[in-house]
Design a protein around this motif. Structure first.
Motif, short mmCIF file in Angstrom:
data_model
loop_
_atom_site.label_atom_id
_atom_site.label_comp_id
_atom_site.label_asym_id
_atom_site.label_seq_id
_atom_site.Cartn_x
_atom_site.Cartn_y
_atom_site.Cartn_z
N THR A 99 0.84 -1.20 0.00
CA THR A 99 0.00 0.00 0.00
C THR A 99 0.87 1.25 0.00
OG1 THR A 99 -1.76 -1.15 1.20
CG2 THR A 99 -1.82 1.25 1.20
N TRP A 103 0.85 3.29 -3.78
CA TRP A 103 -0.29 4.21 -3.70
C TRP A 103 -0.43 5.06 -4.96
CZ3 TRP A 103 0.80 9.27 -4.48
CH2 TRP A 103 2.10 9.69 -4.25
N GLY A 106 -3.04 5.05 -7.97
CA GLY A 106 -4.30 5.77 -7.99
C GLY A 106 -4.30 6.94 -8.96
N TRP A 118 -14.32 5.18 -10.16
CA TRP A 118 -14.96 4.08 -9.42
C TRP A 118 -13.97 2.97 -9.11
CZ3 TRP A 118 -14.83 -0.83 -11.43
CH2 TRP A 118 -14.48 -0.96 -12.78
N PRO A 121 -10.27 2.55 -5.70
CA PRO A 121 -9.98 1.70 -4.53
C PRO A 121 -9.45 0.32 -4.91
CG PRO A 121 -12.12 2.77 -4.32
CD PRO A 121 -11.67 3.00 -5.72
N VAL A 124 -5.61 1.03 -5.52
CA VAL A 124 -4.84 1.55 -4.38
C VAL A 124 -4.89 0.61 -3.18
CG1 VAL A 124 -4.61 3.47 -2.77
CG2 VAL A 124 -5.12 3.92 -5.16
N VAL A 125 -6.03 -0.03 -2.97
CA VAL A 125 -6.20 -0.91 -1.82
C VAL A 125 -6.36 -2.38 -2.24
CG1 VAL A 125 -7.62 -1.43 0.20
CG2 VAL A 125 -7.26 0.95 -0.49
#
Length: 554
Positions: A99, A103, A106, A118, A121, A124-125
């Motif tokens: 993470t 990052w 994103g 949409w 996430p 990124v996660v």
């Protein structure tokens, strides 16, 4: 289980008192969300050892905390009962590490936010969440071998080393920020990649950076201080060898002068087919700018990945315009999408390619990207159809995405005036020992003389992403003993010699060009180039054997 660990930690064979043993005991006694939260934070801290930061002590702290967490989890549990909790610690550690290190992905979802926000996430996660499972498996395997003492460092090196290799190969592979990059970005330390590769560096990175964990344990000064002393000796030895291997600057290839064009085209509405004329003019204008006073004219021009928002091979007028912009004897190597006529009943197939264009307008050679980016460059047809039914699409606006070049067709580019060129597109350059597939037979008896990497990192803006990409591609030059020529749309473009020295580079996010000579390859190649991950396999077996033997001792 914290009470069980406290009894083990307080046993007479452990050192009495002191801040380090006390800290190790406090960490090992954590339970529940505190244990996994600290594992996540430790992993996130470890990411600062990766490019562009390169703060190696952070990985030492990160892995030391991981060892102490594993100590507390393994204490009082049978071998099999510790598997699941060790897996969870590893997963949390890997989730935090990825993470913090990824990052910037994103940023790609914000380029066309109206269509892709949409999915932010998921990148990124979701991706770190899923890839953390590899670290969970590695920590779980280490837990099965866990034994309080120096040998547990070897067990962790085995588990993480195997997990990183699997992460780089399974499900098309994603070896981004493999732990060996902690050593693979330092010019002296990276020289070992010529023998043991990225995954071998990963084993060394874990052994060295996790060694301080033994300062909190051990019934004898040798077992308490020995691993850290050995780690320091290994680091010093690596640095001395690297400094000696570098030697004088590498010679250059006679009669070759490269120009890398960095147009800095934004990845937005400006990069549209209707702007084709302006885009081609921009490339030509940068290519034709006079060299610095006293410098020779370029013999070869390089343009980045996907240089055109249209199929140039199907636009004779554009090809003629490009060729007219070349001087006699010059050749252009450019990234470009290309289409191939389908068989009856099939759709038109598109490829992410590199083309060689001569001053007569002939496209003399091409290379089709083999290792496509999942979800970015292709989707399985049913999933692509499902997204479109929902009014959504993947990043590449082609039904089904690009088609992959086949390994059988993958070959070295033949470019007049250059030694054979090993072409890579975008993130293909992050895969160790994949510059040429096994069993490759080049079209000429000559070995490759350089690695070409064309890429478009405009999706990721001014983030760590482009810098990490450059660092990982740079390590391929050291592994293979080949110079690297890297041309990126928005940067960072660079020419790197076969020892990993950056001969010349451009800034990020600037319209510019770069003229440079081509460094010569290392005669005879490297051990890693010849034997691939054989040394890594031996190191992995040694760690496994050392940990297993230690467990059998009374």
């Amino acid at each position: 289980m914290s009470d069980g660990y406290a009894r083990v930690a307080a046993a007479p064979r452990e050192p009495a008192g002191g801040p380090v043993p006390g800290l190790a005991l406090a960490i090992g006694c954590l339970t529940g969300w505190r244990r996994f939260g600290l594992a996540w934070l430790a992993g996130a801290l470890g990411a600062s050892a990766m490019p562009p930061y390169g703060f190696l002590p952070a990985l030492a702290v990160s892995l030391t905390v991981a060892v102490w967490l594993m100590d507390g989890t393994a204490a009082g549990r049978s071998t099999l009962r510790r598997l699941w909790p060790c897996f969870l610690i590893g997963w949390a550690w890997g989730f935090g590490y990825l993470t913090a290190g990824l990052w910037w992905l994103g940023q790609a979802f914000l380029v066309e936010a109206d269509e892709f926000l949409w999915a932010l996430p998921l990148g990124v996660v979701g991706l770190p969440f899923a890839l953390g499972l590899f670290y969970g498996a590695g920590f779980g395997a280490a837990g099965l071998l866990w034994l309080r003492g120096p040998a547990r460092i070897a067990a962790l090196a085995f588990g993480i080393g195997a997990a990183e290799w699997l992460r780089g190969h399974l499900f098309t592979g994603f070896p981004w920020n493999t732990l060996g990059m902690a050593f693979g970005q330092n010019l002296w330390l990276m020289q070992w990649a010529a023998a043991i590769g990225l995954y071998g560096l990963t084993i060394l990175a874990v052994l060295v950076c996790a060694a301080p964990a033994t300062l909190a344990t051990g019934s004898h000064p040798r077992s308490r201080f020995g691993p850290s002393a050995a780690a320091a000796i290994v680091l010093i030895g690596m640095a001395l060898y690297g400094a000696a291997r570098l030697g004088p600057p590498d010679p250059v290839v006679a009669g070759v002068r490269l120009r890398l064009v960095q147009p800095n085209l934004p990845q937005d509405a400006k990069f549209r087919p209707e702007n084709r004329a302006d885009i081609v003019d921009r490339y030509i204008e940068l290519s034709q700018r006079p060299p610095e006073v006293g410098e020779p004219e370029p013999t070869h021009i390089v343009w980045p990945e996907s240089a055109f928002p249209f199929l140039i091979q199907r636009d004779p007028e554009a090809v003629a315009k490009v060729a007219a912009g070349l001087k006699p004897g010059q050749h252009l190597i450019t990234g470009a999408a290309r289409a191939e006529e389908p068989l009856p009943g099939e759709r038109l197939r598109y490829f992410n390619a590199v083309m060689v264009i001569g001053p007569d307008g002939t496209i003399s050679d091409t290379y089709d990207k083999v290792h496509l980016v999942p979800f970015g460059e292709y989707l399985p047809a049913p999933l692509d159809a499902a997204l479109r039914a929902l009014g959504l699409r993947q990043f590449v606006a082609i039904p089904g995405g690009f088609s992959a070049g086949t390994l059988a067709a993958q070959r070295i580019l033949a470019v007049p005036g250059l030694p054979p060129v090993a072409a890579t597109i975008c993130y293909e350059a992050i895969f160790p020992h994949a510059i040429l597939p096994a069993g490759h037979v080049p079209p000429t008896p000559q070995p490759p003389g350089l690695i070409l990497n064309v890429t478009n990192d405009a999706w990721f803006g001014d983030t760590p992403g482009p810098r990490q990409h450059l660092a990982q591609a740079r390590l391929r030059a050291v592994e293979e003993g080949l110079p690297l020529v890297r041309d990126a749309n928005t940067g960072i473009s660079a020419v790197i010699d076969p020892h990993g020295r950056i001969v010349a580079r451009t800034p990020l996010d600037q319209e510019t060009w770069l003229d440079a000579d081509l460094p010569a390859r290392i005669v005879g190649g490297t051990l890693y180039g010849q034997f691939g991950d054989a040394a890594f396999a031996l190191m992995l077996a040694a760690c496994l054997g050392g940990a297993a033997i230690a467990r059998r001792r009374p």
